[in-house]
Write a protein that holds these residues in place. Structure first.
Motif, PDB file in Angstrom:
ATOM      1  N   PHE A 419     -10.374  39.947  17.657  1.00 27.31           N
ATOM      2  CA  PHE A 419     -11.585  40.759  17.512  1.00 27.31           C
ATOM      3  C   PHE A 419     -11.156  42.094  16.936  1.00 27.31           C
ATOM      4  O   PHE A 419     -10.422  42.854  17.570  1.00 27.31           O
ATOM      5  CB  PHE A 419     -12.286  40.950  18.857  1.00 27.31           C
ATOM      6  N   ASP A 420     -11.600  42.389  15.728  1.00 28.35           N
ATOM      7  CA  ASP A 420     -11.093  43.545  14.988  1.00 28.35           C
ATOM      8  C   ASP A 420     -12.074  44.708  15.030  1.00 28.35           C
ATOM      9  O   ASP A 420     -12.437  45.285  14.003  1.00 28.35           O
ATOM     10  CB  ASP A 420     -10.791  43.153  13.542  1.00 28.35           C
ATOM     11  N   ARG A 421     -12.540  45.046  16.222  1.00 28.37           N
ATOM     12  CA  ARG A 421     -13.380  46.215  16.418  1.00 28.37           C
ATOM     13  C   ARG A 421     -12.963  46.893  17.713  1.00 28.37           C
ATOM     14  O   ARG A 421     -12.553  46.240  18.679  1.00 28.37           O
ATOM     15  CB  ARG A 421     -14.870  45.841  16.493  1.00 28.37           C
ATOM     16  N   GLU A 422     -13.101  48.194  17.752  1.00 28.03           N
ATOM     17  CA  GLU A 422     -12.777  48.919  18.972  1.00 28.03           C
ATOM     18  C   GLU A 422     -13.896  48.727  19.989  1.00 28.03           C
ATOM     19  O   GLU A 422     -15.081  48.849  19.672  1.00 28.03           O
ATOM     20  CB  GLU A 422     -12.610  50.404  18.657  1.00 28.03           C
ATOM     21  N   VAL A 423     -13.505  48.398  21.204  1.00 31.68           N
ATOM     22  CA  VAL A 423     -14.471  48.199  22.284  1.00 31.68           C
ATOM     23  C   VAL A 423     -14.184  49.237  23.361  1.00 31.68           C
ATOM     24  O   VAL A 423     -13.045  49.361  23.831  1.00 31.68           O
ATOM     25  CB  VAL A 423     -14.361  46.770  22.869  1.00 31.68           C
ATOM     26  N   THR A 424     -15.194  49.996  23.753  1.00 32.33           N
ATOM     27  CA  THR A 424     -14.974  51.081  24.712  1.00 32.33           C
ATOM     28  C   THR A 424     -14.960  50.582  26.150  1.00 32.33           C
ATOM     29  O   THR A 424     -14.365  51.219  27.018  1.00 32.33           O
ATOM     30  CB  THR A 424     -16.061  52.157  24.552  1.00 32.33           C
ATOM     31  N   GLY A 425     -15.593  49.455  26.418  1.00 35.07           N
ATOM     32  CA  GLY A 425     -15.633  48.933  27.775  1.00 35.07           C
ATOM     33  C   GLY A 425     -14.385  48.142  28.129  1.00 35.07           C
ATOM     34  O   GLY A 425     -13.436  48.023  27.352  1.00 35.07           O
ATOM     35  N   TYR A 426     -14.404  47.578  29.323  1.00 34.89           N
ATOM     36  CA  TYR A 426     -13.262  46.819  29.836  1.00 34.89           C
ATOM     37  C   TYR A 426     -13.134  45.495  29.091  1.00 34.89           C
ATOM     38  O   TYR A 426     -14.117  44.791  28.849  1.00 34.89           O
ATOM     39  CB  TYR A 426     -13.442  46.555  31.332  1.00 34.89           C
ATOM     40  N   THR A 427     -11.926  45.144  28.700  1.00 37.50           N
ATOM     41  CA  THR A 427     -11.674  43.869  28.027  1.00 37.50           C
ATOM     42  C   THR A 427     -10.371  43.270  28.547  1.00 37.50           C
ATOM     43  O   THR A 427      -9.539  43.963  29.146  1.00 37.50           O
ATOM     44  CB  THR A 427     -11.551  44.031  26.498  1.00 37.50           C
ATOM     45  N   GLU A 428     -10.204  41.998  28.291  1.00 35.48           N
ATOM     46  CA  GLU A 428      -8.953  41.305  28.580  1.00 35.48           C
ATOM     47  C   GLU A 428      -8.606  40.412  27.401  1.00 35.48           C
ATOM     48  O   GLU A 428      -9.483  39.752  26.835  1.00 35.48           O
ATOM     49  CB  GLU A 428      -9.074  40.446  29.846  1.00 35.48           C
ATOM     50  N   HIS A 429      -7.322  40.397  27.051  1.00 33.96           N
ATOM     51  CA  HIS A 429      -6.805  39.476  26.028  1.00 33.96           C
ATOM     52  C   HIS A 429      -7.561  39.611  24.710  1.00 33.96           C
ATOM     53  O   HIS A 429      -7.972  38.611  24.108  1.00 33.96           O
ATOM     54  CB  HIS A 429      -6.877  38.020  26.522  1.00 33.96           C
ATOM     55  N   LEU A 430      -7.754  40.824  24.249  1.00 35.83           N
ATOM     56  CA  LEU A 430      -8.473  41.064  22.998  1.00 35.83           C
ATOM     57  C   LEU A 430      -7.551  41.812  22.049  1.00 35.83           C
ATOM     58  O   LEU A 430      -6.847  42.735  22.453  1.00 35.83           O
ATOM     59  CB  LEU A 430      -9.725  41.902  23.277  1.00 35.83           C
ATOM     60  N   GLY A 431      -7.546  41.414  20.776  1.00 36.16           N
ATOM     61  CA  GLY A 431      -6.702  42.098  19.814  1.00 36.16           C
ATOM     62  C   GLY A 431      -7.108  41.788  18.389  1.00 36.16           C
ATOM     63  O   GLY A 431      -7.847  40.829  18.132  1.00 36.16           O
ATOM     64  N   PRO A 432      -6.627  42.587  17.418  1.00 35.73           N
ATOM     65  CA  PRO A 432      -7.022  42.376  16.020  1.00 35.73           C
ATOM     66  C   PRO A 432      -6.420  41.130  15.391  1.00 35.73           C
ATOM     67  O   PRO A 432      -6.913  40.674  14.362  1.00 35.73           O
ATOM     68  CB  PRO A 432      -6.520  43.647  15.323  1.00 35.73           C
ATOM     69  N   ARG A 433      -5.359  40.604  15.990  1.00 30.09           N
ATOM     70  CA  ARG A 433      -4.779  39.367  15.476  1.00 30.09           C
ATOM     71  C   ARG A 433      -4.604  38.401  16.629  1.00 30.09           C
ATOM     72  O   ARG A 433      -4.008  38.725  17.653  1.00 30.09           O
ATOM     73  CB  ARG A 433      -3.433  39.623  14.797  1.00 30.09           C
ATOM     74  N   GLY A 434      -5.125  37.210  16.468  1.00 31.18           N
ATOM     75  CA  GLY A 434      -5.015  36.211  17.524  1.00 31.18           C
ATOM     76  C   GLY A 434      -5.320  34.839  16.977  1.00 31.18           C
ATOM     77  O   GLY A 434      -5.775  34.677  15.848  1.00 31.18           O
ATOM     78  N   ARG A 435      -5.080  33.857  17.805  1.00 29.69           N
ATOM     79  CA  ARG A 435      -5.300  32.461  17.409  1.00 29.69           C
ATOM     80  C   ARG A 435      -6.593  31.909  17.968  1.00 29.69           C
ATOM     81  O   ARG A 435      -6.955  30.770  17.667  1.00 29.69           O
ATOM     82  CB  ARG A 435      -4.143  31.579  17.913  1.00 29.69           C
ATOM     83  N   VAL A 436      -7.281  32.681  18.801  1.00 23.23           N
ATOM     84  CA  VAL A 436      -8.505  32.221  19.467  1.00 23.23           C
ATOM     85  C   VAL A 436      -9.679  33.068  18.984  1.00 23.23           C
ATOM     86  O   VAL A 436      -9.596  34.292  18.933  1.00 23.23           O
ATOM     87  CB  VAL A 436      -8.370  32.331  20.999  1.00 23.23           C
ATOM     88  N   HIS A 437     -10.765  32.399  18.626  1.00 25.47           N
ATOM     89  CA  HIS A 437     -12.030  33.077  18.332  1.00 25.47           C
ATOM     90  C   HIS A 437     -13.040  32.660  19.397  1.00 25.47           C
ATOM     91  O   HIS A 437     -13.312  31.476  19.576  1.00 25.47           O
ATOM     92  CB  HIS A 437     -12.583  32.656  16.969  1.00 25.47           C
ATOM     93  N   GLU A 438     -13.591  33.643  20.081  1.00 23.38           N
ATOM     94  CA  GLU A 438     -14.670  33.368  21.016  1.00 23.38           C
ATOM     95  C   GLU A 438     -15.917  34.111  20.566  1.00 23.38           C
ATOM     96  O   GLU A 438     -15.903  35.342  20.428  1.00 23.38           O
ATOM     97  CB  GLU A 438     -14.289  33.796  22.441  1.00 23.38           C
ATOM     98  N   VAL A 439     -16.971  33.386  20.325  1.00 23.30           N
ATOM     99  CA  VAL A 439     -18.248  33.966  19.940  1.00 23.30           C
ATOM    100  C   VAL A 439     -19.336  33.041  20.456  1.00 23.30           C
ATOM    101  O   VAL A 439     -19.191  31.810  20.399  1.00 23.30           O
ATOM    102  CB  VAL A 439     -18.356  34.145  18.410  1.00 23.30           C
ATOM    103  N   LEU A 440     -20.401  33.604  20.964  1.00 19.24           N
ATOM    104  CA  LEU A 440     -21.431  32.769  21.577  1.00 19.24           C
ATOM    105  C   LEU A 440     -22.364  32.217  20.499  1.00 19.24           C
ATOM    106  O   LEU A 440     -23.578  32.426  20.512  1.00 19.24           O
ATOM    107  CB  LEU A 440     -22.218  33.560  22.621  1.00 19.24           C
ATOM    108  N   SER A 441     -21.761  31.518  19.568  1.00 19.36           N
ATOM    109  CA  SER A 441     -22.509  30.846  18.504  1.00 19.36           C
ATOM    110  C   SER A 441     -21.744  29.595  18.118  1.00 19.36           C
ATOM    111  O   SER A 441     -20.706  29.664  17.456  1.00 19.36           O
ATOM    112  CB  SER A 441     -22.674  31.756  17.283  1.00 19.36           C
TER     113      SER A 441
END
Length: 766
Positions: A419-441
């Motif tokens: 996920f290549d956007r800055e998120v101000t709230g709490y997150t886990e396992h999020l980064g600009p480069r990864g092998r997993v895409h999670e999106v509710l679509s």
């Protein structure tokens, strides 16, 4: 930017393409108008879509110039695939068609073949398709072009994917979600350049985007994270220059926001203003398909069609042998950079086998059937994490925000969610480069993965079972694409599309009826035998073996259904391997006879396997003299006759499992109709009595859900004694007793709000 001479050449190039596109829709002969146009020169069934063709050629010509100047490797994805005549015209002029099929040579003979072959029996279909070089997206069903484009760009930092989206397609929900794809694209990915082709109309009415002002369009797409540039060529005699300027700025990308182009263009540009009877054409929805479809029967329309075709002055564009003029042939870039020849459009040639780990290291030790417990997806996740480590640029997992819910959280020990956007709230396992895409679509997941696979990579789509059906229509289209690709000799097979369906309907602890739907299995049964596979591994070791097989396969759509809850493990690693290779087999340790059985208890799926083994145990206790064989099916399509499906068991193997005339009580994970469908053609298929999901459900205990669908161990055992030969009288009394036991358990569940220990704590024992 193009100078005067170049602008004139581009205009001539587009005239040639537009003429060819119009000829493909209307003509079967006299393709260069060497003589006056007559009805016998026309196709008896003129088919195609003219309205988008001039705009597509404008974009294609602009990309040609950009690629020629910059050397940018570019893949074109055409959302309005119904504008196929424009793409064919460009492919013919750049020589790509002749490269793949010498009959489509750059002369009058090849031109005539191209024109006649379009929308002709045995020729090219009216939409883009796998027979067309440079194509990975058909564009017949609208909505998925942009997501597919991003999938193609993932992990290919040197690639530009230009994606044309029609303004009709832009009204779809999947496209609305896909505008947010840049948030999931990281620094190691290629670039996607969307070009919204805003010609104002869909098939019979204006589009939403036609009703928006430029300011509204800029505000909307800026809000989605883009830097939109409006290019309005409706009232200019030189559309090439403003588009070239926009493409050049987009290629330079001097801001953090990704660029996109909104191309305002006239629908059906070049047409006469109206038909002879006064129906408006150019710039209206009447230009969408065949603009002068009655020319064969109406002399006035025929004359208007001839005037229109001759307005392109083909005699100035092609010589006496039908060869395009030299300046026109000079427009495309160097052969290796031409849009129709980009290697990513035939991704099977780029595909390399995944470095799959051996499954033995990750398997569950099973000393005795049912002695160990495990969650099959949790076990699988450790193996998948190792694939991520071994294939950091060729394997991705797409999931609708359910990875950890589906017990695949171990993947996040090897990779973050990209996920290549800055998120101000709490997150886990999020980064600009990864092998997993999670999106509710689910649509985005499907589109991304299709683009990724078709350009030579590998992937997995875990999903809640009930909601994978959101992409039913997408998988229909993809299955057609794979089927047709297999019939094109120059297309190499791509890695298979793999679904892992967990959170199945039998164990929806926090949810209810809405989450209970196994219909995707039935959907896949409608696909060609060369394309679809359906697996229901009963435990962790069979799931490992199944996924090893699926991720190593090509050209298939593999559906794997596996429960996520911790449960008994039945087979050792070696037994699991042999069982998966066979597709189905008798579990001798679960039955009580090596001779001919009175009844067969069969099962497919995690929960049905548990209930079937519990039923076998009940029968040992209550009817020890009843001879029972237990059969588990891991490959649903192994039940098909071998002449109907390549995975079908031989007649001998089928008889070894189910006997020749023995009644079979079959506990199935999904709708009973699926089993009856695959059994069609087997002798005595009427002896199979299938229990499955009967569309009964709510938020309740697992046993209550089973009971409402007549799938408890008691229901299976009762049916077995009713069906067994020679048990008509004694079996009736015992069956009623077993049903009474079921109802007693149900009363306890309703009283206590949970199933009793005899259900939740049940263990297999011989």
């Amino acid at each position: 930017m193009p100078g005067g001479t170049e602008v004139g050449t581009l205009r001539r190039y587009r005239r040639a393409c537009d003429y060819l596109a119009a000829a493909m829709i209307h003509l079967k002969d006299n393709v260069l108008l060497r003589e006056p146009l007559r009805p016998e020169h026309l196709k008896p069934r003129p088919l195609g879509h003219w309205g988008t063709c001039p705009g597509l050629t404008l974009v294609y010509a602009g990309l040609n110039r950009l690629v020629a100047e910059t050397g940018q490797r570019t893949l074109l994805i055409t959302g309005p695939g119904h504008g196929a005549p424009a793409i064919h015209a460009n492919l013919w002029l750049e020589g790509t068609h002749a490269e793949y099929d010498p009959r489509l040579s750059l002369d009058e003979r090849g031109l005539a073949d191209l024109v006649q072959r379009f929308s002709w029996p045995g020729g090219f279909p009216s939409h883009l398709s796998p027979e067309v070089p440079g194509v990975i997206h058909e564009g017949g069903e609208l909505g998925y072009a942009l997501a597919t484009a991003f999938g193609a760009a993932f992990d290919d930092p040197g690639l530009l994917v230009a994606c044309v989206i029609g303004d009709g397609e832009a009204e779809t929900g999947p496209t609305a979600a896909a505008w947010h794809s840049p948030k999931f694209s990281g620094p190691g990915d290629g670039r996607v350049l969307p070009i919204l082709h805003l010609n104002g109309y869909k098939i019979a009415s204006p589009t939403i985007y036609e009703a928006m002002s430029d300011d509204e369009l800029v505000a909307y797409f800026t809000g989605c994270g883009w830097r939109p540039v409006i290019v309005d060529v409706r009232d200019t005699g030189d559309p090439d220059t403003p588009l070239a300027e926009a493409l050049a700025r987009a290629h330079e990308r001097d801001t953090d926001e990704p660029p996109m182009i909104v191309l305002r263009n006239t629908k059906g540009a070049g047409l006469p203003p109206a038909t002879p009877d006064g129906t408006p054409l150019e710039g209206t929805f009447h230009a969408h398909q065949v603009p002068l479809s009655g020319a064969a029967d109406d002399p006035r329309e025929l004359a208007e069609l001839e005037r229109w075709l001759r307005s392109y002055r083909p005699e100035e564009l092609f010589d006496e042998n039908g060869v395009p003029a030299a300046d026109i042939l000079a427009v495309p870039p160097a052969p290796e950079l031409r849009l129709g020849r980009v290697p990513q459009a035939n991704g099977g040639l780029l595909r390399r086998d995944l470095p799959l780990p051996e499954v033995a290291k990750y398997s569950v030790a099973v000393d005795e059937p049912g002695a160990a417990d495990a969650s099959a997806p949790e076990v699988l996740a450790e193996w998948l994490a190792e694939i991520v480590r071994r294939a950091p640029s060729t394997f991705r997992v797409v999931c609708p925000d359910e990875l950890e819910s589906n017990k695949l959280g171990a993947l996040l020990e090897a990779t973050p969610r990209q996920f290549d956007r800055e998120v101000t709230g709490y997150t886990e396992h999020l980064g600009p480069r990864g092998r997993v895409h999670e999106v509710l679509s689910e649509h985005l997941c499907q589109g991304w993965l299709q683009g990724y696979l078709l350009t030579g990579r590998h992937g997995l789509f875990p999903c809640y079972e009930a909601f994978v059906s959101i992409v039913d229509s997408m998988v229909n289209q993809y299955a057609k694409f794979l089927k047709m690709s297999g019939e094109v000799d120059w297309r190499a097979p791509v890695a298979s599309l793999n679904y892992l369906l967990t959170s199945d309907g039998w164990r929806q602890e926090h949810n209810g009826y809405s989450h209970q739907g196994p219909g995707f299995i039935n959907q896949m049964l409608t696909k060609k035998a060369t394309t679809s596979r359906i697996y229901l591994p009963p435990d962790a070791n069979t799931l490992l073996e199944t996924m090893h097989r699926c991720l190593g396969s090509t050209g298939l759509i593999n559906v794997v259904v596996a429960g996520k809850q911790s449960g008994p493990q039945w087979l050792s690693p070696d037994e699991a391997r042999a069982h998966c290779r066979a597709g189905a087999g008798a579990w001798a340790w679960a039955g009580n006879t090596e001779a001919a059985a009175d009844v067969v208890l069969a099962c497919a799926g995690t929960t049905p396997t548990v209930e079937t083994l519990a039923a076998a145990q009940l029968l040992r206790e209550t009817a020890p003299e009843l001879r029972v064989r237990v059969v588990n099916v891991v490959d649903l399509l192994s039940l098909c006759p071998s002449d109907r499906h390549p995975n079908g068991m031989s007649d001998e193997a089928f008889a070894d499992c189910f006997g020749d005339g023995t009644p079979v009580v079959f506990a199935f994970h999904g709708y009973p109709s699926a089993v009856h469908e695959v059994l069609h053609g087997r002798p005595r298929a009427d002896r199979f009595h299938v229990h499955g999901y009967l569309e009964e459900g709510t938020t309740t205990t697992p046993f209550d859900l089973l009971a409402s669908n007549r799938m408890t161990r008691h229901d299976l055992a009762a049916d077995a004694v009713r069906r067994a030969a020679g048990w008509a009288s004694a079996g009736g009394d015992l069956a009623r007793e077993l049903v009474r036991r079921r109802d007693t358990v149900l009363r306890q569940s309703y009283r206590d709000g949970e199933d009793p220990a005899e259900i939740t704590g049940w263990r297999w024992h011989p």
